[in-house]
Every structure is written in C-alpha cells, then in structure tokens.
Scaffold this motif. Structure first.
Motif, mmCIF file in Angstrom:
data_model
loop_
_atom_site.group_PDB
_atom_site.id
_atom_site.type_symbol
_atom_site.label_atom_id
_atom_site.label_comp_id
_atom_site.label_asym_id
_atom_site.label_seq_id
_atom_site.Cartn_x
_atom_site.Cartn_y
_atom_site.Cartn_z
ATOM 1 N N THR A 53 -59.027 5.994 14.320
ATOM 2 C CA THR A 53 -57.804 5.336 14.742
ATOM 3 C C THR A 53 -56.743 5.584 13.675
ATOM 4 O O THR A 53 -57.026 5.448 12.485
ATOM 5 C CB THR A 53 -58.045 3.816 14.889
ATOM 6 N N THR A 54 -55.559 5.952 14.101
ATOM 7 C CA THR A 54 -54.499 6.238 13.142
ATOM 8 C C THR A 54 -54.183 5.003 12.314
ATOM 9 O O THR A 54 -53.924 3.935 12.853
ATOM 10 C CB THR A 54 -53.233 6.735 13.869
ATOM 11 N N HIS A 55 -54.257 5.165 11.013
ATOM 12 C CA HIS A 55 -53.938 4.103 10.059
ATOM 13 C C HIS A 55 -52.424 4.188 9.827
ATOM 14 O O HIS A 55 -51.948 5.133 9.196
ATOM 15 C CB HIS A 55 -54.711 4.348 8.773
ATOM 16 N N PRO A 56 -51.640 3.228 10.325
ATOM 17 C CA PRO A 56 -50.181 3.391 10.346
ATOM 18 C C PRO A 56 -49.508 3.439 8.976
ATOM 19 O O PRO A 56 -48.416 3.977 8.852
ATOM 20 C CB PRO A 56 -49.700 2.180 11.147
ATOM 21 N N HIS A 79 -55.537 15.070 3.566
ATOM 22 C CA HIS A 79 -54.943 15.733 4.736
ATOM 23 C C HIS A 79 -54.963 14.760 5.906
ATOM 24 O O HIS A 79 -55.944 14.048 6.107
ATOM 25 C CB HIS A 79 -55.762 16.983 5.092
ATOM 26 N N ILE A 80 -53.874 14.729 6.660
ATOM 27 C CA ILE A 80 -53.816 13.931 7.887
ATOM 28 C C ILE A 80 -53.226 14.807 8.982
ATOM 29 O O ILE A 80 -52.147 15.369 8.827
ATOM 30 C CB ILE A 80 -52.937 12.669 7.736
ATOM 31 N N ASP A 81 -53.963 14.928 10.088
ATOM 32 C CA ASP A 81 -53.464 15.629 11.272
ATOM 33 C C ASP A 81 -53.263 14.561 12.336
ATOM 34 O O ASP A 81 -54.202 14.163 13.020
ATOM 35 C CB ASP A 81 -54.464 16.684 11.729
ATOM 36 N N ARG A 82 -52.038 14.077 12.465
ATOM 37 C CA ARG A 82 -51.742 12.951 13.363
ATOM 38 C C ARG A 82 -51.617 13.358 14.829
ATOM 39 O O ARG A 82 -51.589 12.515 15.695
ATOM 40 C CB ARG A 82 -50.460 12.256 12.931
ATOM 41 N N ASP A 83 -51.525 14.635 15.104
ATOM 42 C CA ASP A 83 -51.268 15.079 16.479
ATOM 43 C C ASP A 83 -52.497 15.578 17.206
ATOM 44 O O ASP A 83 -52.385 16.169 18.267
ATOM 45 C CB ASP A 83 -50.208 16.185 16.465
ATOM 46 N N ARG A 84 -53.650 15.369 16.663
ATOM 47 C CA ARG A 84 -54.850 15.921 17.287
ATOM 48 C C ARG A 84 -55.243 15.163 18.558
ATOM 49 O O ARG A 84 -55.537 15.759 19.574
ATOM 50 C CB ARG A 84 -56.001 15.914 16.290
#
Length: 125
Positions: A53-56, A79-84
């Motif tokens: 879950t995306t950590h805002p 690294h964070i890929d938020r659009d996956r």
C-alpha cells in the motif's frame, strides 16, 4: 549505477506478507500476519523489494520500520515506483540494521546455505 549499494543479486522469492509498523515506539512483529500491507517479493543480502500500500508520507532516503516473518526492523527506502499498481507502490529498500532480527529471519528463510561447506577446520600438517 551511481550510488548503488546492493550487495549480491536481488532474487525473487515466494511472496511473504509484510506490514508498515504504524507505531514505531511499540512495533507489532505480527502485524504482517494480522493486517498485511503488501508482500515482499525480492531479497538480496543487503536489501529487499516489495509491493505494498502506498505510504503517503514516505520518500526516498527515509527510514521506516516494517514487520515480516514475525520480526520487525528498520529499512531505508532507496527506490519507489508509485505508478506500478493503483493504490500500491513498489519499494526497493536497504536493511538499516544488518544484525537485526528482521534480516536474520529473512536470510534464514530464503538465502541458500552451502551444505557442503566444512564447519570444522583442522590444521594441515
């Protein structure tokens, strides 16, 4: 890649539940079993990759506690890929405590040991 700190190759592993530790003062090592936020899918000697879950409020370079395999430990987000996936992100993390319980549990469970390696060394003579 400049700034790469990974030790060893990151390998895919069977999915294992993980959870964000919402109360760092009182982390729950069993949160991943009772209320998982995602799954850990990759592991190397020095870090891991997971979809959660995306950590805002989490950004690259920050340290956060996670729970996995009935253990908790700090990880540094690299690294964070938020659009996956909708509502989820892929996180590449580095273990912040290389001697901690979390890394020990993951390595004991997933990293292959050489069963043929000698455990007793005798002097040659």
């Amino acid at each position: 890649m400049p700034g790469e700190r990974r030790i060893g190759t990151r390998r895919q592993i069977r999915s294992v539940p993980m959870a964000w530790c919402r109360d760092p003062a009182h982390p729950d090592p069993y949160a991943a079993q009772t209320a998982p936020d995602g799954v850990l899918t990759e592991l190397s000697v020095s870090g891991a990759g997971f979809v959660a879950t995306t950590h805002p409020y989490l950004d690259v370079g920050q340290t956060v506690l996670i729970a996995c395999l009935s253990a908790t430990g700090p990880v540094v987000v690299r690294h964070i890929d938020r659009d996956r996936y909708p509502g989820e992100s892929y996180y590449g993390v580095e273990f912040a405590d290389p001697t901690g319980r979390l890394i020990a549990a993951l390595h004991e469970t997933f990293l292959v040991r050489d069963g043929q390696a000698p455990t007793l060394y005798l002097p040659q003579g």
